[in-house]
Structures are given as C-alpha cells and as structure tokens.
Design an enzyme around this catalytic site. Structure first.
Site, PDB file in Angstrom:
ATOM      1  N   SER A 130       0.857  -1.182   0.000  1.00 12.48           N
ATOM      2  CA  SER A 130       0.000   0.000   0.000  1.00 12.48           C
ATOM      3  C   SER A 130       0.887   1.223   0.000  1.00 12.48           C
ATOM      4  CB  SER A 130      -0.887   0.020   1.255  1.00 12.48           C
ATOM      5  OG  SER A 130      -1.502   1.292   1.431  1.00 12.48           O
ATOM      6  N   TYR A 143      -2.592  -0.561   9.911  1.00  9.79           N
ATOM      7  CA  TYR A 143      -2.500  -0.826   8.475  1.00  9.79           C
ATOM      8  C   TYR A 143      -1.135  -0.385   7.941  1.00  9.79           C
ATOM      9  CZ  TYR A 143      -4.061  -1.419   3.671  1.00  9.79           C
ATOM     10  OH  TYR A 143      -4.192  -1.855   2.384  1.00  9.79           O
TER      11      TYR A 143
END
Length: 274
Positions: A130, A143
C-alpha cells in the site's frame, strides 16, 4: 517470465475486490490460477480453496493442495489484506492484531510454504502492499505498520532467495473496496486524504510486474503514486509536512469531529491553536 499463458499462479484473498479482478485478468491472459480465501468456491471459473491464512497449521496444507492442483507454481500473489481504524496512541487491540496477522504473517506463512515450488520453477512472488507503507496516515497505524512490515519482509526475502525467485512489491493507493468500511463507520473516511484509483490499474500493475523480463523491486500503480513513493523515500520531512497539512485541513473543516478515535488528536490540535 515473458508471458502468462500456461503459467501456474496462486492468489491469496482471491474472492476480495483485487482478487476477483486479478484472477479474471490472469485467466484471460491464459494463466492457470488457483485461489486461497477464507470463503471457498471450488466450482467457479477459478477454483478457490478455503483457508484461514491466520492459522499456521492450515496454510502449508492449503498451499500444497493448490500447487498439486496446478502441477507446480510459477507465481504467487500475496493479495489478502484487511484494514480498520487503529490510532497509534491507543494500546493495540483485536483490530490491530488481525491486521498484523492477515497483512503480514499470512503473507509470510504463504510465501514460506510456496517457496520450494517457486524455486523449482524459478518463479516470482508479488506482495500487494500500500502507499501507506511509505506514506503513513494518522489513525490507521496498524495498516501502515503491517504494510511497511510486508515491505521489510520482501526486502529480506529478496536477499535470501533473489538468485532463484523474483520478489516484487506493488503499492496501490486507495481503491473503492469493503476494506475501508470499518474505517468509514468509525468516522475516519479517507475521502479528501487519498485519491481513488480504479482497481483495473492495480491489476494491470501486477500483471506488468509478473511479465517483466526481470522482477522489478517496487512498483507504484499510478504516476501520482510514483511521485508519492519517491517523495516519501527521498524527502521524508517534506512528505510529513504535506500529510500534516492535509490532516489539519480536515480537522479545521470538522471532518473528524464525530470520530471518537480521533478525540486525542483533535484535542492536541486545538491546544496548539490557542
């Protein structure tokens, strides 16, 4: 790996947003694909074997079954992932633990189980990370930490097996997906912070990585993503200032007022403005 026709591919998180599109694109390009997912579907166009990737005992057997069905393995795409709100100032909870388990440890387990077959085929492994692995945002610490850890794992793996297995990391930005639902429900929508990109662009980037003559190290999925990746790596202080400015704008606009998890950050921000 000059093309995908006849290539044997294993995709984790095969029934998720990226997974479904990726499996369809791979089969459309002539690859033979088997998926792993918590929710099986062995009768679909792409057989998806059921596996809890957070179960250390289940993963080796599931990977072995997939490799046996494919007759070997040329490409592993570690795509499975989960998200959720997790302020860094609060003690880690079950949301944090699950993100570390799924985003990092599941990819580690799956890769370890698949490596003998990948090495035998001189294959490749692709990690779907990501942008937040290099450009983290507040209130989503788990995350960002889990995805940055995936990159660190990929780097270590490359040093160990890179003579025989290509190792690449792909960095999507934000794609409309249920992975963001819990964050939005907590009043922490990424709207105005991250720019949406189409899932097709992420899939296309993964296919480019899989078919490149040599496995590329790090691949952003958009031109903006390439700029953000370079900025985060070569001018981290400037990247931090840009994130702080964006977040300050959201706070001033009241976008986080209804988010209990943002209460500490809101209080500190208002104290500095007195």
């Amino acid at each position: 790996m000059s093309g995908l026709a006849g290539r044997r591919v294993l995709v984790t998180g095969a029934r998720g947003t990226f997974g479904r599109h990726l499996c369809a694109a791979l089969t459309g390009a002539g690859a033979r694909v088997v998926g792993l997912d918590l929710h099986p579907d062995e009768d679909g166009a792409v057989p998806v074997l059921g596996c809890d990737l957070t179960d250390p005992a289940a993963v080796p057997a599931a990977v072995a079954a997939a490799v046996d069905r494919l007759g070997g393995l040329d490409l592993l795409v570690n795509n499975a992932g989960v998200g959720g709100p997790a302020p860094a100032e609060l003690a880690p909870d079950e949301v944090v633990r699950r993100q570390l388990e799924v985003n990092l440890l599941a990819a580690w387990r799956t890769t370890a189980a698949a490596l003998p077959a990948l090495e035998a085929a001189r294959g490749r492994v692709v990690f779907v990370a990501s942008r937040m692995a290099v450009l983290p945002l507040p209130l989503a610490a788990a995350y960002g930490v889990s995805k940055r850890a995936v990159v660190a794992y990929a780097d270590a793996l490359r040093h160990e097996v890179g003579t025989h297995v290509g190792v690449s990391v792909v960095y999507p930005s934000m794609v409309a997906s249920p992975i963001h639902d819990s964050t939005a429900e907590a009043g922490l929508s990424l709207s105005g912070v991250s720019r949406l990109e189409p899932v097709e662009g992420v899939v296309a980037a993964i296919l480019r990585v899989a078919t490149a003559r040599r496995a590329p190290r790090d691949v952003a999925t958009t031109a903006r993503g390439r700029l953000e990746l370079a900025l985060a790596r070569h001018a981290p202080a400037l990247a931090d200032r840009l994130v702080r400015r964006t977040v300050a704008g959201r706070i001033a606009a009241g976008d986080l007022d209804a988010a209990p998890l943002a209460a500490g950050m809101l209080r500190r921000h208002r104290e500095t403005r007195r």
